[in-house]
Design a protein around this motif. Structure first.
Motif, PDB file in Angstrom:
ATOM      1  N   GLN A  44       2.415   8.026   7.847  1.00 18.11           N
ATOM      2  CA  GLN A  44       1.166   8.783   7.693  1.00 18.11           C
ATOM      3  C   GLN A  44       1.417  10.274   7.834  1.00 18.11           C
ATOM      4  OE1 GLN A  44      -2.103   7.452   7.004  1.00 18.11           O
ATOM      5  NE2 GLN A  44      -2.309   9.637   6.536  1.00 18.11           N
ATOM      6  N   ARG A  45       2.300  10.650   8.751  1.00 20.61           N
ATOM      7  CA  ARG A  45       2.627  12.068   8.952  1.00 20.61           C
ATOM      8  C   ARG A  45       3.227  12.665   7.679  1.00 20.61           C
ATOM      9  NH1 ARG A  45       6.415  11.565  12.676  1.00 20.61           N
ATOM     10  NH2 ARG A  45       4.822  11.120  14.249  1.00 20.61           N
ATOM     11  N   LEU A  46       4.118  11.922   7.024  1.00 19.57           N
ATOM     12  CA  LEU A  46       4.722  12.404   5.781  1.00 19.57           C
ATOM     13  C   LEU A  46       3.699  12.445   4.656  1.00 19.57           C
ATOM     14  CD1 LEU A  46       7.616  13.325   4.921  1.00 19.57           C
ATOM     15  CD2 LEU A  46       7.426  12.373   7.208  1.00 19.57           C
ATOM     16  N   LEU A  47       2.813  11.465   4.584  1.00 15.98           N
ATOM     17  CA  LEU A  47       1.769  11.484   3.563  1.00 15.98           C
ATOM     18  C   LEU A  47       0.852  12.689   3.750  1.00 15.98           C
ATOM     19  CD1 LEU A  47       0.845   7.698   3.322  1.00 15.98           C
ATOM     20  CD2 LEU A  47       1.862   9.112   1.518  1.00 15.98           C
ATOM     21  N   ASP A  48       0.534  13.003   4.989  1.00 12.71           N
ATOM     22  CA  ASP A  48      -0.247  14.214   5.251  1.00 12.71           C
ATOM     23  C   ASP A  48       0.488  15.449   4.739  1.00 12.71           C
ATOM     24  OD1 ASP A  48      -2.201  12.694   6.512  1.00 12.71           O
ATOM     25  OD2 ASP A  48      -1.452  13.095   8.542  1.00 12.71           O
ATOM     26  N   ALA A  49       1.796  15.487   4.968  1.00 10.82           N
ATOM     27  CA  ALA A  49       2.595  16.647   4.586  1.00 10.82           C
ATOM     28  C   ALA A  49       2.656  16.839   3.076  1.00 10.82           C
ATOM     29  CB  ALA A  49       4.018  16.525   5.152  1.00 10.82           C
ATOM     30  N   VAL A  50       2.587  15.731   2.312  1.00  9.80           N
ATOM     31  CA  VAL A  50       2.658  15.848   0.850  1.00  9.80           C
ATOM     32  C   VAL A  50       1.279  15.810   0.200  1.00  9.80           C
ATOM     33  CG1 VAL A  50       4.979  14.856   0.793  1.00  9.80           C
ATOM     34  CG2 VAL A  50       2.997  13.356   0.431  1.00  9.80           C
ATOM     35  N   SER A  92       0.840  -1.193   0.000  1.00 11.05           N
ATOM     36  CA  SER A  92       0.000   0.000   0.000  1.00 11.05           C
ATOM     37  C   SER A  92       0.876   1.245   0.000  1.00 11.05           C
ATOM     38  CB  SER A  92      -0.910   0.010   1.235  1.00 11.05           C
ATOM     39  OG  SER A  92      -0.131   0.199   2.412  1.00 11.05           O
ATOM     40  N   VAL A  93       0.246   2.388  -0.190  1.00  9.97           N
ATOM     41  CA  VAL A  93       0.990   3.644  -0.200  1.00  9.97           C
ATOM     42  C   VAL A  93       1.701   3.864   1.131  1.00  9.97           C
ATOM     43  CG1 VAL A  93       0.701   6.159  -0.214  1.00  9.97           C
ATOM     44  CG2 VAL A  93      -0.389   4.756  -1.987  1.00  9.97           C
ATOM     45  N   VAL A  94       1.009   3.676   2.233  1.00  9.56           N
ATOM     46  CA  VAL A  94       1.636   3.922   3.535  1.00  9.56           C
ATOM     47  C   VAL A  94       2.749   2.906   3.794  1.00  9.56           C
ATOM     48  CG1 VAL A  94       0.066   2.504   4.934  1.00  9.56           C
ATOM     49  CG2 VAL A  94       1.159   4.515   5.946  1.00  9.56           C
ATOM     50  N   GLN A  95       2.597   1.689   3.315  1.00 10.67           N
ATOM     51  CA  GLN A  95       3.656   0.696   3.479  1.00 10.67           C
ATOM     52  C   GLN A  95       4.890   1.050   2.650  1.00 10.67           C
ATOM     53  OE1 GLN A  95       1.307  -2.724   2.356  1.00 10.67           O
ATOM     54  NE2 GLN A  95       1.086  -3.411   4.474  1.00 10.67           N
ATOM     55  N   ASN A  96       4.677   1.570   1.457  1.00 12.26           N
ATOM     56  CA  ASN A  96       5.803   2.017   0.640  1.00 12.26           C
ATOM     57  C   ASN A  96       6.590   3.110   1.351  1.00 12.26           C
ATOM     58  OD1 ASN A  96       6.364   1.136  -2.333  1.00 12.26           O
ATOM     59  ND2 ASN A  96       4.151   0.938  -2.088  1.00 12.26           N
ATOM     60  N   VAL A  97       5.899   4.064   1.951  1.00 15.23           N
ATOM     61  CA  VAL A  97       6.572   5.163   2.640  1.00 15.23           C
ATOM     62  C   VAL A  97       7.272   4.667   3.901  1.00 15.23           C
ATOM     63  CG1 VAL A  97       6.231   7.389   3.789  1.00 15.23           C
ATOM     64  CG2 VAL A  97       4.985   6.867   1.688  1.00 15.23           C
TER      65      VAL A  97
END
Length: 217
Positions: free
Chosen positions: A119-125, A95-100
């Motif tokens: 998740q924090r980084l995904l929120d930031a981008v 998943s996207v969060v697993q990739n990050v």
């Protein structure tokens, strides 16, 4: 701090890099441009510890690459470097969060802490709502934002971007480049963008041209 001091590299008797020197402080984001074949990718591979120079020194935060064996160089890449590639290189089965979260897993961070940081980084981008999505469900611009989040999630000291917008349309390219510069600066990392695009280079704090005689403003 990254210190590049008089790096040289030859292949099959042809000198590709000669006396390349550069010093970068945390928070600096530079673009390196130059003619095709001048050695931009070679320089990036040396800075990433994927290749060894014939001469000169590379020092990151006081650590001289020449003192490191292959295992130590692998740890350096894992712990202190982040990479953003033209081809995204996200893993389709995650998943996207697993990739990050992947760089954190490789460091031994537990699943909950890794997922929280990712998740924090995904929120930031701007992709906080796509954490559970699979890469095939995202656009090229979104995939490159995932790649940026992955490159920064483990707090690298050095972020290397190799033609990161080569597969994107101009609109998405501009957004991704702005985001990359913003996140590198916010993290206090050192950023090096290698590109053939003047528009991409202009998003960096300064632009350096690689020539057969070294780096020039």
């Amino acid at each position: 701090m990254l210190e590049i001091n008089r790096l040289c590299r030859s292949f099959n008797g042809r000198q590709v890099l000669r006396d390349v020197s550069l010093c970068l402080q945390p928070g600096e984001y530079v673009a390196i441009v130059g003619e095709s074949g001048v050695g931009k990718s070679t320089l990036l591979n040396l800075v990433a510890g994927l290749d060894r120079p014939d001469g000169g020194r590379l020092v990151l935060d006081g650590v001289d690459y020449a003192t490191l064996d292959e295992e130590a160089l692998t740890r350096l890449r894992r712990d202190r470097l982040g990479f953003v590639f033209q081809a995204f290189h996200v893993l389709p089965h995650l998943s996207v969060v697993q990739n990050v979260a992947l760089p954190l897993w490789l460091q031994g961070v537990d699943d909950v802490a890794a997922a929280t940081a990712a998740q924090r980084l995904l929120d930031a981008v701007g992709l906080g709502g796509r954490a559970a999505s699979r890469p095939r469900e995202l656009s090229g611009g979104e995939l490159q934002r995932v790649a940026i989040a992955r490159a920064l999630v483990h707090g690298p000291r050095l972020v290397l971007a190799d033609e990161p917008t080569g597969n994107l349309d101009p609109g998405n390219a501009a957004k991704v480049l702005a985001l990359l510069g913003e996140r590198v600066r916010a993290a206090g990392a050192i950023g090096i963008l290698v590109t053939h695009s003047p528009a991409a280079a202009a998003t960096a704090d300064r632009v350096l041209r690689l020539t057969p005689d070294g780096l020039r403003p």
